[in-house]
Every structure is written in C-alpha cells, then in structure tokens.
Motif scaffolding. Structure first.
Motif, short mmCIF file in Angstrom:
data_model
loop_
_atom_site.label_atom_id
_atom_site.label_comp_id
_atom_site.label_asym_id
_atom_site.label_seq_id
_atom_site.Cartn_x
_atom_site.Cartn_y
_atom_site.Cartn_z
N GLN A 11 0.83 -1.20 0.00
CA GLN A 11 0.00 0.00 0.00
C GLN A 11 0.86 1.25 0.00
O GLN A 11 0.54 2.24 -0.66
CB GLN A 11 -0.94 0.00 1.22
N ASP A 12 1.98 1.23 0.75
CA ASP A 12 2.87 2.38 0.76
C ASP A 12 3.48 2.60 -0.62
O ASP A 12 3.65 3.74 -1.07
CB ASP A 12 3.99 2.17 1.78
N ASN A 13 3.82 1.52 -1.31
CA ASN A 13 4.36 1.65 -2.66
C ASN A 13 3.34 2.28 -3.60
O ASN A 13 3.68 3.10 -4.45
CB ASN A 13 4.79 0.28 -3.19
N ARG A 14 2.09 1.88 -3.45
CA ARG A 14 1.04 2.46 -4.28
C ARG A 14 0.91 3.96 -4.02
O ARG A 14 0.77 4.75 -4.96
CB ARG A 14 -0.30 1.78 -3.99
N ARG A 15 0.92 4.32 -2.76
CA ARG A 15 0.81 5.74 -2.42
C ARG A 15 1.99 6.52 -3.01
O ARG A 15 1.83 7.62 -3.54
CB ARG A 15 0.79 5.89 -0.89
N GLN A 16 3.18 5.93 -2.92
CA GLN A 16 4.36 6.61 -3.45
C GLN A 16 4.32 6.74 -4.97
O GLN A 16 4.77 7.73 -5.54
CB GLN A 16 5.61 5.88 -2.99
N VAL A 17 3.72 5.73 -5.66
CA VAL A 17 3.56 5.80 -7.12
C VAL A 17 2.74 7.02 -7.49
O VAL A 17 3.08 7.77 -8.42
CB VAL A 17 2.90 4.52 -7.66
N MET A 18 1.66 7.26 -6.75
CA MET A 18 0.79 8.39 -7.06
C MET A 18 1.53 9.72 -6.88
O MET A 18 1.40 10.63 -7.71
CB MET A 18 -0.46 8.37 -6.17
N TYR A 19 2.32 9.83 -5.82
CA TYR A 19 3.01 11.09 -5.59
C TYR A 19 4.24 11.25 -6.49
O TYR A 19 4.58 12.37 -6.88
CB TYR A 19 3.40 11.20 -4.11
N TRP A 20 4.90 10.14 -6.84
CA TRP A 20 6.00 10.25 -7.80
C TRP A 20 5.47 10.72 -9.16
O TRP A 20 6.09 11.53 -9.84
CB TRP A 20 6.71 8.89 -7.97
N ARG A 21 4.31 10.23 -9.54
CA ARG A 21 3.72 10.68 -10.80
C ARG A 21 3.38 12.16 -10.73
O ARG A 21 3.58 12.91 -11.69
CB ARG A 21 2.44 9.88 -11.11
N LEU A 22 2.85 12.60 -9.60
CA LEU A 22 2.53 14.02 -9.43
C LEU A 22 3.77 14.88 -9.62
O LEU A 22 3.76 15.88 -10.35
CB LEU A 22 1.93 14.25 -8.04
N LEU A 23 4.87 14.50 -8.97
CA LEU A 23 6.11 15.27 -9.09
C LEU A 23 6.63 15.27 -10.53
O LEU A 23 7.10 16.29 -11.03
CB LEU A 23 7.18 14.69 -8.14
N ALA A 24 6.53 14.11 -11.19
CA ALA A 24 7.00 14.02 -12.57
C ALA A 24 6.18 14.93 -13.48
O ALA A 24 6.72 15.62 -14.36
CB ALA A 24 6.91 12.58 -13.06
N GLN A 25 4.85 14.96 -13.28
CA GLN A 25 3.99 15.80 -14.10
C GLN A 25 4.27 17.29 -13.87
O GLN A 25 4.18 18.10 -14.79
CB GLN A 25 2.52 15.51 -13.78
#
Length: 496
Positions: A11-25
């Motif tokens: 679940q933590d990895n999933r949460r981090q995926v969402m925020y990594w995508r945000l930063l990339a965008q």
C-alpha cells in the motif's frame, strides 16, 4: 523496527507511485510511461475513475460524474481528516514520496501497530494528486476564458480541500486555517501532516500569482480593445465561448466589439438553421376553410377540366361558369415548445445552437416557444427568446448542473400536454438523478412529447450519462443524436 502488517509495504508503494507521478507531471513535461501505467493500475484497482489522471479534466467534471467524491474532497488535506494523519496534505505527502523506497524506515512506522489505514491513504493520495496537478500544472501560451474558468474552479477545490472556502486563499483570507482538525503545532515531518497554519499563508499568494498570470495571458481582451484587430477576428464557436465567459470583464470598446462578434456569429448560424427549418414538411391542407378567391390561388387546370362540358366546338370556345381555387390554408394547432438547455461548461455549443433555434421556431405562426437555461440555478429566458443575441448575453456559462431547478420552471408551463413538446438538452450528468428522471417520466406519461437530446452541435457529438440513456430508452423516449439536423426534423414533425 517491528514486523510489518500484511500488505503495508504494498500500500505504501502504491501511495508513493501516485506522488511520484505528481512530481513528474509538475517538473518534467515529458510523460513517464512507467509511472502512467502504474498509476492507472492503482486507480483502477481501488475503484476510482481514470479521469483523475487526466490534468485536462476539471475537478468539477469528475465530481459531476461521480458526486460521491465531493464529500471526500472537502477537507481532504486537513490534518486528522479522513484516513488518518499519514495521508496528510499533498505537499508533505509528495516529500514523503520523494524519500520513499517502500522499506518503511523513517516514516513513523508502516504497519507496525500505528493503526493507520493504508488503503485509505492510497485513495487520498490519488485525490490529492488530482487537486494539486490541476492547480499547479505548468501552463504556456495564450489562455482562453474557458481555461481560466476551469482553473479558478479547480483552485476552489484546493481551497476546500485545505478547509477553506472557495476564494479565501486567493483573496488573502485564510479563514479555514483555524478550522476543525488544523493543528498549529504539527511537526510537518515524514508520515505526519504538515503544519497548515504556516502553509496556508504561503499557498494563498502563490495561487493569486498563478491566477494573475493566467489573466495576463488572456490577450483576447487586448485584441477586442483595438477595433482594427477585432475586425479581423473570424467568429467561431470557440471564440464565442470565450466571449460569453469573459463578457462580464469587458467594457467600453472591448465590450462593443465582443457584442458585434457575437451578433455576427448568431446571424450566420441563424441563416443556416432557418434554411433547415424552412425545409420542414408543412401541415396538411385545411379543406374546412374555403380557399381564398384571389388570382394567385386560381387552379387553372382544374377550372378547365370542370368546365369542359361547356365547350362550343363551332365557336371553338370554352365557356367558364365556375372558377376553382387552390386551398392554401394549412391545418395547424397552437403548439407550445419548451426548450430546456444545460448551460454548464460542457454544453456551450448546445447553448448557442439551441438559443438560435428557439428564436427561429418562435417566429413560426402558432408556435409558443419558451426557453429555460440552467446549471445549478435556472433562468427563464422566454422574454428574450425572439432575440438570440440578447438571450446569450444573459447566460452565465459554466458551473455544475442541477436539472431539478429547471424542472421547477418547466412543469408549470405544460398547460395542455397533448399540444406540448419539451426538448431537454444536456449530458444528463446530474446531482439528483432519480428525482429528475421521475419528473421527466411524469411529463412523458402526461401525454406531452418529451425529447431528450445529448447535445446540439454541428459535429453531432453527444455525451450522455449511461444511467439516463438506458432509462430514456426503456420508457420509449431514446436520447436523440446530437446532430442539430436531427432535432430540427423532430421538431418540424411535431409542430407543423
């Protein structure tokens, strides 16, 4: 560190995926395919709409189609709200993502008995990412009035997520900062929510700066202020949309030029639609009314045929003792046409076309036309229905939709159901679906003709809520195709 609870790291990895995508965008214009596919998988797995990943889709549009998300977005980034402090505000969570390697170290514990609902945190991460991306995504080039309106709406959702009222931060009034759940002593460390009492005063000026930049890049106002440049503009649906959205911000020469452009476009579209309406099959001849005995109605062929017995072969002359005239009076019944049109942002094309179309039908004999426009409020535009230009100037494009307010105006207008047609133009993404549909079904059962239309465009594009589409089909009033010629055909069949 104690043993992690099952699924905590996932679940933590999933949460981090969402925020990594945000930063990339936010910081890299190039799309990261791996992050995009991973984010889509997370979104689909937790049952959220994929539109959350599209920065071009406004939050209003998402909430309109999924109204249950409105409650989750309110106070979303207030400490202690929703799924626990670990989900936090977007800024702090994004910092956590930058650190996150999924090992659970240094973040205050991942499943080691801290009671955090990590599945809910993933959901919050997806919603927070949508709000932040829509507000802070980089923008270049000229800005349209529609884009500005969408950004202002999205910024309002960010303010609501922070516990403030829409416009409070941009207006320098962070009234929500001391609301429930705001901790003035939050540490802002990883795994906890940042101290919003310190963040909000910093966020407000940033939002104001972004908004000011968007307005500055709306060069249309400069063009309108110059009569020579304004005269070079070619009216189009997209230009009319911008003018209608921005009309309240114009004055003097700019407003006069904007009105002239709208008038030109209205006249051009009206000419095309008027031709289509004039091709309508007219009503049957009314033979109960004697023909008008004037020369232009003389039926010469019938007159000769009926008087052939009076032919004198010796004189080679036909004596006519009776003239026959053509019937020209058409059988018509006074009809009432009630046009209800959604004026929300996604229906601009329909609003313009239907306003013009209503004015044309209003010019037909024995047709009583009423026009109602609505978003979350309804406006009876019937007094101006003969003048589409004046009607459009009174519209207020944008916002959500609540068809029940329009229904409250439409129902009292149905005095004789058998002689009434109600045309309802919308994408039918409504807040109160069942009450509205029941009211529409009641109109149909009363004997009035009810015509639901997905949109009224020159391209024929029609987007309709599947829930409404199926129910309209079941009751025998399928949603009409979006091409305007289809609507003209339906109306001329009923009204003539």
């Amino acid at each position: 560190m104690t043993d992690q609870t099952p699924g905590a790291t996932s679940q933590d990895n999933r949460r981090q995926v969402m925020y990594w995508r945000l930063l990339a965008q936010l910081f890299d214009p190039e799309e990261q395919a791996t992050l995009e596919s991973a984010s889509l998988a997370v979104i689909e797995d937790i049952g959220l709409p994929s539109a959350l990943l599209d920065p071009q889709t406004s939050i209003d549009s998402v909430v309109q189609r999924h109204p249950e998300l409105a409650a989750e977005l309110d106070g979303l980034m207030v400490p202690g709200a929703g799924a626990g402090a670990g989900a936090g505000a977007g800024a702090g969570a994004a910092e956590t993502a930058a650190d996150g390697d999924g090992d659970g170290e240094g973040d205050g514990g991942d499943g080691d008995g801290d009671g955090r609902d990590r599945a809910a945190e993933v959901r919050r991460a997806a919603l927070v990412s949508k709000v932040l991306l829509n507000v802070y995504q980089p923008r270049t080039g000229t800005v349209t009035a529609g884009q500005l309106s969408r950004w202002q709406s999205d910024a309002g959702w960010l303010e609501r997520a922070l516990g403030c009222g829409p416009g409070e931060l941009r207006g320098g009034r962070p009234g929500g900062a001391s609301g429930p759940g705001v901790s003035p002593t939050g540490s802002g460390g990883r795994g906890t929510t940042p101290d919003l009492s310190r963040l909000i005063p910093e966020i407000g000026p940033e939002l104001g700066s972004i908004e000011a930049d968007l307005v500055k890049r709306m060069r249309l106002r400069e063009v309108l202020a110059d009569p020579q440049l304004a005269g070079q503009l070619t009216p189009s649906m997209s230009l009319i949309e911008q003018l209608l959205r921005d009309k309240d911000n114009l004055s003097g020469v700019a407003l006069a030029n904007a009105k002239a452009l709208i008038r030109r476009f209205v006249d051009e579209v009206a000419e095309v639609l008027r031709t289509q309406v004039e091709k309508a099959t007219v009503g049957a001849l009314d033979r109960s009314v004697p023909p008008k005995r004037v020369f232009r109605n003389l039926d010469l062929d019938r007159t000769i045929w009926k008087n052939l017995t009076n032919w004198d072969p010796e004189e080679e002359r036909l004596y006519v003792d009776r003239l026959f005239y053509r019937h020209t009076v058409r059988r018509t019944t006074p009809q009432r046409l009630i046009v209800v049109v959604d004026q929300s942002g996604s229906m601009v094309d329909s609003m313009v076309n239907c306003t013009i179309l209503a004015s044309i039908f209003a010019g037909l004999p024995k047709v009583d036309v009423h026009l109602i426009a609505y978003d979350t409020q309804a406006l009876d535009l019937t007094p101006w229905v003969h003048d589409p230009f004046e009607t459009l100037l009174r519209t207020n494009l944008g916002g959500g939709t609540d068809g029940t307010v329009a229904m409250a105006l439409a129902q009292p207008k149905i005095a004789e159901p058998r002689n009434t047609v109600v045309v309802w133009i919308s994408d039918f993404y409504e807040w109160q679906t069942e009450p509205l549909f029941e009211s529409m079904a009641a109109i149909h059962r009363s004997g009035a003709k009810f015509i639901p239309v997905g949109s009224v465009t020159s391209s024929g594009r029609a987007s309709v809520n599947p829930w409404f589409r199926e129910r309209f089909k079941d009751q025998g009033t399928p949603v009409l195709s979006g091409h305007i010629r289809k609507l003209v055909h339906e109306l001329k069949t009923f009204l003539t």
